[in-house]
Design a protein around this motif. Sequence first.
Motif, PDB file in Angstrom:
ATOM      1  N   GLY A  95       3.137  -7.340  -1.636  1.00  0.00           N
ATOM      2  CA  GLY A  95       2.410  -6.529  -2.601  1.00  0.00           C
ATOM      3  C   GLY A  95       2.161  -5.099  -2.158  1.00  0.00           C
ATOM      4  O   GLY A  95       1.387  -4.380  -2.793  1.00  0.00           O
ATOM      5  N   ARG A  96       2.824  -4.658  -1.080  1.00  0.00           N
ATOM      6  CA  ARG A  96       2.644  -3.295  -0.591  1.00  0.00           C
ATOM      7  C   ARG A  96       3.986  -2.589  -0.544  1.00  0.00           C
ATOM      8  O   ARG A  96       5.001  -3.159  -0.118  1.00  0.00           O
ATOM      9  CB  ARG A  96       2.001  -3.289   0.798  1.00  0.00           C
ATOM     10  N   LEU A  97       3.976  -1.352  -0.983  1.00  0.00           N
ATOM     11  CA  LEU A  97       5.176  -0.529  -0.980  1.00  0.00           C
ATOM     12  C   LEU A  97       5.266   0.207   0.348  1.00  0.00           C
ATOM     13  O   LEU A  97       4.317   0.897   0.750  1.00  0.00           O
ATOM     14  CB  LEU A  97       5.139   0.466  -2.148  1.00  0.00           C
ATOM     15  N   ASP A 133      -0.671   0.319  -1.084  1.00  0.00           N
ATOM     16  CA  ASP A 133      -1.056  -0.924  -1.746  1.00  0.00           C
ATOM     17  C   ASP A 133      -0.847  -0.754  -3.237  1.00  0.00           C
ATOM     18  O   ASP A 133      -1.572  -0.001  -3.912  1.00  0.00           O
ATOM     19  CB  ASP A 133      -2.516  -1.263  -1.427  1.00  0.00           C
ATOM     20  N   THR A 134       0.143  -1.447  -3.776  1.00  0.00           N
ATOM     21  CA  THR A 134       0.480  -1.287  -5.190  1.00  0.00           C
ATOM     22  C   THR A 134      -0.571  -1.912  -6.112  1.00  0.00           C
ATOM     23  O   THR A 134      -0.557  -1.687  -7.312  1.00  0.00           O
ATOM     24  CB  THR A 134       1.854  -1.916  -5.489  1.00  0.00           C
ATOM     25  N   ASN A 135      -1.481  -2.703  -5.541  1.00  0.00           N
ATOM     26  CA  ASN A 135      -2.534  -3.300  -6.357  1.00  0.00           C
ATOM     27  C   ASN A 135      -3.745  -2.393  -6.525  1.00  0.00           C
ATOM     28  O   ASN A 135      -4.659  -2.707  -7.269  1.00  0.00           O
ATOM     29  CB  ASN A 135      -2.994  -4.624  -5.722  1.00  0.00           C
ATOM     30  N   ILE A 157       4.719   2.085 -10.301  1.00  0.00           N
ATOM     31  CA  ILE A 157       3.571   1.897  -9.412  1.00  0.00           C
ATOM     32  C   ILE A 157       2.462   2.865  -9.814  1.00  0.00           C
ATOM     33  O   ILE A 157       2.724   3.902 -10.439  1.00  0.00           O
ATOM     34  CB  ILE A 157       3.939   2.122  -7.930  1.00  0.00           C
ATOM     35  N   MET A 158       1.224   2.515  -9.450  1.00  0.00           N
ATOM     36  CA  MET A 158       0.079   3.399  -9.664  1.00  0.00           C
ATOM     37  C   MET A 158      -0.144   4.221  -8.401  1.00  0.00           C
ATOM     38  O   MET A 158      -0.382   3.674  -7.335  1.00  0.00           O
ATOM     39  CB  MET A 158      -1.171   2.577  -9.986  1.00  0.00           C
ATOM     40  N   SER A 189      -5.572   6.474  -0.283  1.00  0.00           N
ATOM     41  CA  SER A 189      -5.777   5.101   0.208  1.00  0.00           C
ATOM     42  C   SER A 189      -4.481   4.479   0.702  1.00  0.00           C
ATOM     43  O   SER A 189      -4.249   3.274   0.553  1.00  0.00           O
ATOM     44  CB  SER A 189      -6.393   4.222  -0.886  1.00  0.00           C
ATOM     45  N   ALA A 190      -3.623   5.285   1.300  1.00  0.00           N
ATOM     46  CA  ALA A 190      -2.384   4.795   1.898  1.00  0.00           C
ATOM     47  C   ALA A 190      -2.505   4.882   3.420  1.00  0.00           C
ATOM     48  O   ALA A 190      -3.490   5.386   3.958  1.00  0.00           O
ATOM     49  CB  ALA A 190      -1.189   5.599   1.397  1.00  0.00           C
ATOM     50  N   GLU A 191      -1.491   4.396   4.103  1.00  0.00           N
ATOM     51  CA  GLU A 191      -1.491   4.392   5.569  1.00  0.00           C
ATOM     52  C   GLU A 191      -0.200   5.001   6.067  1.00  0.00           C
ATOM     53  O   GLU A 191       0.901   4.618   5.645  1.00  0.00           O
ATOM     54  CB  GLU A 191      -1.639   2.960   6.097  1.00  0.00           C
ATOM     55  N   LEU A 192      -0.322   5.965   6.974  1.00  0.00           N
ATOM     56  CA  LEU A 192       0.833   6.624   7.559  1.00  0.00           C
ATOM     57  C   LEU A 192       0.889   6.295   9.049  1.00  0.00           C
ATOM     58  O   LEU A 192      -0.076   6.527   9.788  1.00  0.00           O
ATOM     59  CB  LEU A 192       0.748   8.143   7.363  1.00  0.00           C
ATOM     60  N   LYS A 193       2.006   5.720   9.477  1.00  0.00           N
ATOM     61  CA  LYS A 193       2.189   5.352  10.871  1.00  0.00           C
ATOM     62  C   LYS A 193       3.527   5.889  11.374  1.00  0.00           C
ATOM     63  O   LYS A 193       4.525   5.913  10.639  1.00  0.00           O
ATOM     64  CB  LYS A 193       2.165   3.824  11.044  1.00  0.00           C
ATOM     65  N   LEU A 194       3.533   6.300  12.637  1.00  0.00           N
ATOM     66  CA  LEU A 194       4.755   6.762  13.290  1.00  0.00           C
ATOM     67  C   LEU A 194       5.124   5.782  14.392  1.00  0.00           C
ATOM     68  O   LEU A 194       4.248   5.252  15.084  1.00  0.00           O
ATOM     69  CB  LEU A 194       4.559   8.155  13.894  1.00  0.00           C
TER      70      LEU A 194
END
Length: 436
Positions: free
Chosen positions: A358-360, A432-434, A324-325, A412-417
């Motif tokens: 398409g999302r890790l 988002d792996t894209n 992944i990038m 540019s990731a998202e963290l949720k609890l």
Amino acid sequence: MTIRRLLPGTLFSRVTLIIVIGLTIAQLLTFAAIRYERGVAMRELMMNGIERDIASSVAILDRLPAAEREGWLNRLERRNYRFELGGNVQGFAPESSSLQEFAAAIVQALHPFEVVKVAVPADPAEELQILLRLSDGSPVVVDAKRVGMPVSNWVMWVLAVQLAVLAFCAWLAVRLVTRPLARLAAAADGLGPDLTARELVEHGPTEVAHAARAFNAMQRRIAGYMAERVEILAAISHDLQTPITRMRLRTELMDNEQDQLKFRQDLDAMHALVREGVTYARTLHGTKEPACRIDADALLESMVADYEDSGQTVVLEGRIGAPIMTRPNALRRILTNLIDNALKFGSEVCLRTRIESGRLMISVLDNGPGIPADQLDAVLKPFYRVEGSRNRGTGGTGLGLAIAQQLATAMSAELKLRNRDEGGLEARLTIDTNRP
């Protein structure tokens, strides 16, 4: 349903729709005006000309010998009237004012011929039948009807083309006005923690150029303030190292071991608080780490192995199966903070991965007490703890999750609890792996 719900979501679509609807209404009013003018012109024509034509034709029939009248009927017939020898008139008296006016004009023009009856047949209702007698007493029926003046097809096409041209011009004008707003919104969205958004081009209309200059100046000021904050915290951290070190040395010289242990714990807490405060400030300022292609499975396996070496058990579930990038150091720091937080409050910690659309998604799950639902967002803020104790053994510094949140935003990731149904907490990091 309100009008606001019926409107499109974007300003561009709303303004374009409003202008096009306005132009369409204007075109329809123009068409209605043309139709009305044609109707008025037709009435004027019928009142001023047709009655004289009918009277002239009746006079011709009256002058002709009775045997020749039949042969002249076709010659005297017109689009809006015709003649019939003999016969009778069936129907009702004209009721509309326009037909009454029309009938009166014809009757007056036919003088001195005797008009026996004027009637309106049931179908069509806009036709008049007038029974009259010639000089020799022969009955003649006049069928007079109102012939409309339809608008030519080319007029409709011209109006349609005109509407299309105006709609295109409206679309072009609205796009010219709203495109700078779209660029400004995109630049604002791109202004993340690293403050590396590209500056807006400062040209175009005066208002647009002024807004671009103001936004660029604001961006530079924010970057300057953030850099100044990091420098202040770094200076404070550096200046605190010396007194903390001196206090450590003096603690070692204390005779009372119990007091010595308490002082050492306090100094360790102070040192950790300063270190994490600087780390949080740096995440606010952004990370310069470039994105690269990594083996995420190997990274996660190495992290789990590190925890096992330190005597802490973390279970790894799932495999990504492809490079992944991402920013590996930022990703490691986020997961480390999440796992440390899970180990602090739970005895069983699981690191679970999966790919979806398409999302890790990397989840850190524990069996701890969880977090009250109304505080799930608040715990991602700096220095916030669910319980108010300042004891590092229970409350911590309140920066671990905040640092993870800032780093996630920077990459540019998202963290949720969320609280798990079976008990415990799930911290989910979505990448988002894209995107790099």
